[in-house]
Design an enzyme around this catalytic site. Structure first.
Site, mmCIF file in Angstrom:
data_model
loop_
_atom_site.group_PDB
_atom_site.id
_atom_site.type_symbol
_atom_site.label_atom_id
_atom_site.label_comp_id
_atom_site.label_asym_id
_atom_site.label_seq_id
_atom_site.Cartn_x
_atom_site.Cartn_y
_atom_site.Cartn_z
ATOM 1 N N ASP A 166 -12.087 -4.498 -0.825
ATOM 2 C CA ASP A 166 -12.582 -5.654 0.797
ATOM 3 C C ASP A 166 -12.051 -6.029 2.339
ATOM 4 O OD1 ASP A 166 -13.421 -7.925 -1.049
ATOM 5 O OD2 ASP A 166 -14.696 -8.211 0.423
ATOM 6 N N ASP B 241 -9.505 -9.789 -0.634
ATOM 7 C CA ASP B 241 -9.587 -10.977 -2.097
ATOM 8 C C ASP B 241 -9.766 -8.984 -2.895
ATOM 9 O OD1 ASP B 241 -11.956 -8.905 -2.591
ATOM 10 O OD2 ASP B 241 -12.836 -10.978 -1.291
ATOM 11 N N TYR C 132 -21.755 -9.665 -0.873
ATOM 12 C CA TYR C 132 -23.194 -8.773 -0.560
ATOM 13 C C TYR C 132 -24.046 -8.372 -1.006
ATOM 14 C CZ TYR C 132 -17.965 -7.656 1.750
ATOM 15 O OH TYR C 132 -16.798 -8.283 1.773
ATOM 16 N N GLU D 78 -10.221 -13.882 8.578
ATOM 17 C CA GLU D 78 -10.156 -12.924 7.233
ATOM 18 C C GLU D 78 -10.649 -11.564 7.608
ATOM 19 O OE1 GLU D 78 -12.579 -13.448 3.553
ATOM 20 O OE2 GLU D 78 -11.083 -12.309 2.344
#
Ligand SMILES: *[C@@H]1O[C@H](CO)[C@@H](O)[C@H](O)[C@H]1NC(C)=O
Length: 499
Positions: free
Chosen positions: A84, A87, A236, A476
């Site tokens: 995603d 990570d 999420y 990120e």
């Protein structure tokens, strides 16, 4: 109120100026070549997020194969798909949303993609190939995640080195997940439109699977966070519930199939989309604004009277973004960036820019305009509004910095991304263990591997960007930040060429 009417005037002047700039181009910061370059890079980024066995035509060369036994603990093939963000977890909800938005980008703006169309379709297919695997056992099960995120986040490891548990998580009739399942159905249905002409058997398979997965989502209702909370939250979590995904999924299947039973479904379930409960934060969690714009097409272009209310909802959404409108509720930074929240704010900028341009396209097809209170907003105004946001991201901002990695003279050199910050497997083949990677997270040196095209979380509400790798809120990247931007960049790469 006098202050409100004077700001209305300001907005009209402002919008006029942008329109003018847009038309004469002399004050545009970027050329069509710049947008084309950004488009190409925005798609290359997805190659950096690939899990599984990389194909021979992989262009982002510092990556290697990873996650080659994903699913084996459950005797299912779950190799492939996308990580995603920074990570090494494959989270189903954002992956499906990313795939839906990539597909929507191709559907609306594929005509403007020129030599990038095939690359964009490959990016869609990398997502749908995986989602089809995840749906092989539906309706018994839908696989929704690979990787234990808590263990993963205790390490700073390259995906190629991963040695954390690759646990497989699923939803089922007993532990339903209508949110993740309906988003998966949306992705498969949207992608079926992308491949309708170029690969009819694949398209048919996507649509059939979408219908099957949607039925599973609707029949067994519940939020996946109820049963999977310990591994999907807080990453999420389904904060907005699952009704938005059900309507979104049905809307995509209706658009892909024109099957009347989905029209009936939308009509009887559409009330859950009312304006009252919508804060217009279109993202991996909340699909309301996107559904409104998607369904407005049915009224604007296809004259489906049942969808008229979605044109009204979409107008309200658009007006909420325009300063001076009676229902104005957006926030902008002093430098003009749309601002929604401190974590990965640019995701809201790219999704809203996409919706604005898509709505401008639908409106334009019928020569329509929007009334926001007393001001009239044209599709040109909307294009100008989106362009301001795009140019900000690409470097026309107070920090004079591009928030797309590898684009322009200055861009974030230290992003919150494991693979990008660690030496690559080709240069350093020895294993770098879980805890050994953290010195790269905290290192001041620039990333050894440039994650070309990645858009990071972006600056704060004062246009400030803290250039720190550990600042995940700002540094990120994420697949769902880029996905709608692919369509947005395609539009501008073509639009300016045509002028
Ligand atoms: C329309 O969709 C419903 C529900 O998935 C399905 O049962 C029906 O066969 C479809 N009709 C056509 C004509 O494909």
């Amino acid at each position: 109120m006098s202050s409100s009417s004077s700001s209305t005037l300001n907005v009209i002047m402002h919008v006029r100026c942008f329109t003018l700039c847009f038309l004469i181009l002399s004050c545009s910061a970027f050329t069509s070549q710049d947008y084309s370059e950004a488009l190409e890079k925005s798609i290359i980024f997805f190659e950096g997020q690939r899990s599984g066995r990389l194909p021979p035509n992989q262009r982002l060369m510092w990556r290697g194969d990873s996650g080659l036994s994903d699913g084996s603990t459950n005797h299912v093939d779950l190799v492939g798909g996308y990580y995603d963000a920074g990570d090494n977890v494959k989270f189903g909800l954002p992956m499906a949303f990313t795939t839906t938005l990539l597909a929507w980008s191709v559907i609306e703006f594929g005509n403007s993609m020129q030599n990038q169309l095939e690359n964009a379709k490959e990016a869609v297919r990398w997502g749908t190939d995986y989602l089809l695997k995840a749906a092989t056992a539906t309706p018994a099960t839908l696989y929704v995640q690979v990787g234990d995120p808590n263990m993963d986040h205790r390490c700073w490891e390259r995906p190629e080195d991963m040695d954390t548990p690759r646990n497989v998580y699923k939803v089922s009739p007993q532990n339903p997940g209508s949110d993740v399942a309906a988003e998966t159905a949306a992705a498969l249905a949207a992608a079926s439109i992308v491949f309708k002409d170029s690969d009819p058997p694949y398209s048919k398979k996507l649509l059939n699977t979408a219908m099957k997965v949607f039925d599973f989502a609707d029949r067994y209702r519940g939020a996946y966070s109820d049963s999977l909370g310990s591994v999907v939250c807080p990453f999420y979590c389904s904060y907005s519930g699952y009704h938005d995904e059900l309507l979104w999924g049905a809307s995509w299947i209706h658009r892909a199939s024109e099957n009347a039973s989905y029209l009936a479904y939308i009509q009887s379930n559409g009330v859950t989309l009312g304006a009252d409960e919508d804060d217009y934060s279109f993202c991996w969690d909340n699909k309301r604004a996107g559904t409104k714009v998607l369904l407005s097409k049915g009224f604007l272009e296809l004259n489906i009277q049942e969808f008229q209310q979605y044109k009204v909802h979409s107008d309200n959404y658009i007006c909420s973004l325009i300063p001076g409108s009676p229902n104005f509720q957006a926030q902008y930074t002093p430098g003009g960036l749309f601002y929604k929240g401190s974590e990965s704010n640019l995701q809201y900028v790219t999704t809203s820019s996409f919706l604005i341009l898509t709505y401008a396209k639908y409106l334009n097809s019928i020569g329509g305009v929007i009334s926001c209170g007393t001001s009239t907003v044209t599709s040109e105004n909307l294009v100008a509004l989106a362009k301001k946001q795009v140019d900000y991201i690409l470097g026309e901002n107070p920090s004079k910095m591009s928030y797309m990695v590898g684009f322009g003279q200055r861009y974030p050199p230290r992003i919150h991304h494991r693979g990008s910050s660690l030496p690559c497997v080709h240069d350093h083949s020895a294993h770098i263990g879980c805890g050994d990677g953290f010195r790269y997270l905290y290192a001041a040196s620039p990333d050894p591997n440039v994650l070309v095209g990645a858009i990071v979380g972006g600056p704060d509400n004062r246009d400030h960007f803290l250039n720190d790798r550990n600042n995940y809120q700002q540094s990120e990247p994420a697949t769902y930040i880029n996905a709608p931007f692919v369509g947005v960049l395609a539009f501008f790469s073509q639009e300016l060429t045509a002028v």
